[in-house]
Design an enzyme around this catalytic site. Structure first.
Site, short mmCIF file in Angstrom:
data_model
loop_
_atom_site.label_atom_id
_atom_site.label_comp_id
_atom_site.label_asym_id
_atom_site.label_seq_id
_atom_site.Cartn_x
_atom_site.Cartn_y
_atom_site.Cartn_z
N GLU A 183 -1.29 -2.73 -9.79
CA GLU A 183 -1.16 -3.77 -8.78
C GLU A 183 0.13 -4.57 -8.95
O GLU A 183 0.82 -4.86 -7.98
CB GLU A 183 -2.38 -4.70 -8.82
CG GLU A 183 -3.67 -4.06 -8.35
CD GLU A 183 -3.55 -3.45 -6.97
OE1 GLU A 183 -2.94 -4.08 -6.07
OE2 GLU A 183 -4.06 -2.33 -6.78
N GLU B 189 0.82 -1.22 0.00
CA GLU B 189 0.00 0.00 0.00
C GLU B 189 0.86 1.27 0.00
O GLU B 189 0.54 2.24 -0.68
CB GLU B 189 -0.95 -0.01 1.20
CG GLU B 189 -1.98 -1.13 1.17
CD GLU B 189 -2.79 -1.14 -0.11
OE1 GLU B 189 -3.02 -0.07 -0.70
OE2 GLU B 189 -3.18 -2.24 -0.56
#
Length: 286
Positions: free
Chosen positions: A206, A136
């Site tokens: 991602e 993250e």
């Protein structure tokens, strides 16, 4: 550690320009008055998205800020990783939901927030949690969050315009020089375009965040293990298939909806977990 913010700044600028052009173009289809209103709306939308991207996701997940006393492990891990990356400490939030997931939001590292659900904190060990938080934080440092939020806003605008075009075509497409055939085209293609935009932006992000996060923590296998647990946990406890949650799904570390649900397949913005795990395992082997 090398981050890649500059390319994403350019992508963000281009998306904002594209969103403005789209709003103005569709406004022109509704007629001259709508064109002027659309131009004003485009400016307002750009300003709002830029300064409020973090609030939208946190509100959708009912996330609450937490102190170091409330989440000591989360604070310790994030502080260590931020210090290692020579980046500021983000704000930390927890969302009280059994659905295991995590996300980061905010337009830059100084305005960033990282949120974990109670579900993910329950199923991951500290090594896996560190890997997820590294993933993250990599989104934050690569400026992925702003481009992701802008892409989400653009997709939402396209969907709203498609709905407007559908109703205008049904109940007044000929007023003020509006083109009913163009309105019908917008209504038909808008939802498809919205989905494609979310998928195109999110999937490549991602993979990059998996790699950058694994380098930051030095533990790609921990992230692979975390993704396995999250994938299984989502099947047992997915987020409810609500529109406001679907609009933020692209921010999550994994698709938050159960496989096979209509909304889960329609708004699938993540690459397959199996592919991500294979890449991480290959990275660990060198």
């Amino acid at each position: 550690m090398t981050w890649h913010p500059h390319a994403n700044r350019l992508k963000t600028f281009l998306l904002l320009v594209g969103m403005s052009a789209l709003i103005v173009a569709v406004g022109a289809l509704f007629g001259r008055t709508a064109l002027m209103l659309a131009a004003l709306f485009a400016v307002g939308m750009n300003v709002y998205v830029y300064f409020n991207s973090d609030k939208l996701a946190l509100r959708a997940m009912h996330a609450q800020p937490v102190s170091e006393l409330q989440a000591p492990a989360m604070y310790r891990i994030v502080r260590e990783l931020a210090t290692s990356a020579h980046q500021p400490m983000p704000r930390l939030y927890i969302s009280d939901t059994a659905a295991p997931n995590a996300f980061a939001t905010g337009r830059n590292p100084r305005n960033a927030a990282v949120c974990c659900t109670t579900g993910i904190l329950r199923i991951l060990n500290e090594r896996e949690l560190r890997a997820v938080l590294g993933h993250e934080l990599s989104h934050v440092y690569n400026r992925d969050i702003l481009i992701s939020c802008v892409a989400g806003a653009l997709a939402a605008v396209i969907t709203a315009l498609a709905n407007m075009a559908m109703w205008a075509g049904m109940f007044g497409g000929n007023r003020d020089n509006a083109n009913p055939f163009a309105l019908l085209l917008v209504a038909l293609l808008g939802p498809i375009a919205a989905t494609v935009i979310r998928m195109a932006v999110s999937r490549s992000r991602e993979y990059q965040a998996d790699e950058s996060g694994a380098v930051l923590t030095g533990d790609p296998l921990a992230l692979a293990s975390a993704l396995r647990k999250i994938s299984g946990g989502v099947q047992a406890a997915p987020l409810p298939p609500e529109p406001q949650l679907a609009s933020q799904a692209h921010l999550m570390i994994a698709n938050p909806f159960r496989a096979g649900e209509r909304i889960g397949s329609l708004f699938s913005t993540h690459p397959p977990i199996e592919d991500r795990i294979r890449r991480l395992e290959a990275m660990a082997r060198g």
